[in-house]
Design a protein around this motif. Structure first.
Motif, short mmCIF file in Angstrom:
data_model
loop_
_atom_site.label_atom_id
_atom_site.label_comp_id
_atom_site.label_asym_id
_atom_site.label_seq_id
_atom_site.Cartn_x
_atom_site.Cartn_y
_atom_site.Cartn_z
N ILE A 132 -7.78 -12.49 11.33
CA ILE A 132 -8.01 -12.24 9.91
C ILE A 132 -8.59 -13.77 9.56
O ILE A 132 -9.62 -13.71 8.66
N GLY A 133 -8.26 -14.75 10.01
CA GLY A 133 -8.81 -16.19 9.77
C GLY A 133 -10.10 -16.27 10.03
O GLY A 133 -10.99 -16.76 9.00
N ALA A 134 -10.52 -15.68 10.95
CA ALA A 134 -11.95 -15.83 11.74
C ALA A 134 -12.78 -14.80 11.04
O ALA A 134 -14.05 -15.14 10.68
N GLY A 135 -12.39 -13.50 10.99
CA GLY A 135 -12.97 -12.52 10.64
C GLY A 135 -13.11 -11.98 9.08
O GLY A 135 -14.24 -11.52 8.59
N ALA A 136 -12.13 -12.35 8.63
CA ALA A 136 -11.92 -12.00 6.87
C ALA A 136 -11.76 -13.15 5.99
O ALA A 136 -12.01 -12.94 5.05
N VAL A 137 -12.08 -14.19 6.76
CA VAL A 137 -12.08 -15.67 5.61
C VAL A 137 -13.34 -16.44 6.12
O VAL A 137 -14.24 -16.57 5.45
N TYR A 195 -14.65 -8.43 4.62
CA TYR A 195 -13.21 -8.19 3.62
C TYR A 195 -12.71 -6.87 3.73
O TYR A 195 -11.60 -6.71 3.77
N ALA A 196 -13.54 -5.72 3.63
CA ALA A 196 -12.83 -4.57 3.69
C ALA A 196 -12.31 -4.12 5.10
O ALA A 196 -10.90 -3.79 5.39
N ALA A 197 -12.74 -4.67 6.55
CA ALA A 197 -12.36 -4.41 7.56
C ALA A 197 -10.96 -5.35 7.66
O ALA A 197 -9.91 -4.91 8.21
N GLY A 198 -11.09 -6.69 6.98
CA GLY A 198 -9.88 -7.61 6.84
C GLY A 198 -8.81 -6.78 6.28
O GLY A 198 -7.62 -7.11 6.80
#
Length: 306
Positions: A81-86, A175-178
């Protein structure tokens, strides 16, 4: 009090997404003010760094420090989440917005609920997708396009514009995947989860900021205060609310925030930045609220009956 579910999110989750819409809507204003004194990478790095440190302190006081993350698997989800959604959407948005109209970026972010739909169908089927939710999400996007979309199709004429548009849509996809990945994460305290995600993002963004922009030469008052606000509220507080809503009410319900953000952004811009009120705001607001009402009609009826 019944346990929140995707079909019945509960009054608290409705309140939380309204708060989140307001907080994220104000993020545009605070980031805009921050950029008067700092570079875009510095703003992104300090937002996540200060936000993560703040949550670490709060979590320690409330017994939800990162030591409460229960397993290596849970840490893996927090890191993803930190890497891919932020960090990743921050990075691609910062790059892509150099080449596209700001209206296109707004519409791209509003596409998050539509991108969530197929992901939920594939990976989070317990949330349930039917014609009612699909129609509601599409109607909400139409309202969003009426509000911010008239300039979205305009061209900047830049040779890399097509890549900039792909970057903005890619950020929306992150954001959607996160949201769906957060829903599938192992159970853990929401503050601990949000803290770990922000700290991972900061570890990625801080070196990029240091290499590309260096250490700030000065800390002017207004941009510095705006940056602190952005770190504490649209970043730290919002991260905790986001985790709480997704894990209890689902990623589809959480995605409704994307339709609120442009509205609050416009209202706050008019109230605090002296911007002009767009005449289409009220038409767009009515359509967006109708879309939310249709997509969440069962949940609203269940809440009324309680």
């Amino acid at each position: 009090m019944s346990t929140p579910t995707p079909e019945n999110p509960g009054l608290l989750n409705w309140l939380l997404i309204c708060i989140l819409g307001l907080v994220w809507g104000g993020a545009f204003m605070s980031v805009r003010l921050s950029l008067d004194g700092f570079g875009p990478w510095t703003v992104a790095a300090w937002r996540t760094g200060l936000g993560g440190i703040t949550l670490a302190l709060v979590g320690a006081l409330l017994g939800q420090g990162i030591h409460k993350i229960p397993s290596p698997r849970a840490w893996m989800f927090a890191a993803i989440i930190g890497a891919g959604a932020v960090a990743l959407p921050f990075a691609v948005l910062s790059w892509g917005q150099q080449f596209v109209p700001s209206a296109f970026a707004g519409v791209a972010m509003g596409a998050v609920p539509l991108l969530v739909l197929p992901l939920v169908y594939l990976f989070s089927k317990e949330e349930g997708i039917g014609p009612r939710r699909i129609v509601g999400m599409l109607l909400g996007f139409v309202g969003l396009f009426i509000l911010v979309g008239p300039g979205a199709a305009a061209s900047t004429g830049h040779a890399l514009e097509w890549l900039g548009r792909i970057a903005c849509l890619g950020a929306a996809g992150c954001y959607a995947a996160g949201s769906v990945i957060t829903r599938r994460a192992p159970a853990m305290p929401p503050i601990a989860f949000a803290t770990a995600s922000l700290l991972v993002a900061a570890m990625i963004l801080i070196p990029i900021a240091a290499i590309t922009e260096g250490w700030p030469d000065s800390f002017p008052t207004t941009p510095s205060l705006a940056l602190i606000y952005a770190a504490l509220f649209p970043t730290a507080l919002a991260a905790v609310i986001r985790v709480r809503v997704i894990t209890t009410a689902g990623s589809l319900f959480m995605s409704l925030t994307s339709y609120q953000v442009p509205i609050w952004s416009v209202i706050l811009g008019v109230g605090f930045m002296g911007e002009t009120l767009p005449p289409q705001l009220f038409y767009a607001l009515a359509i967006i609220l109708a879309g939310i009402g249709i997509s969440q009609s069962r949940a609203l009826m269940a809440m009324i009956k309680q």
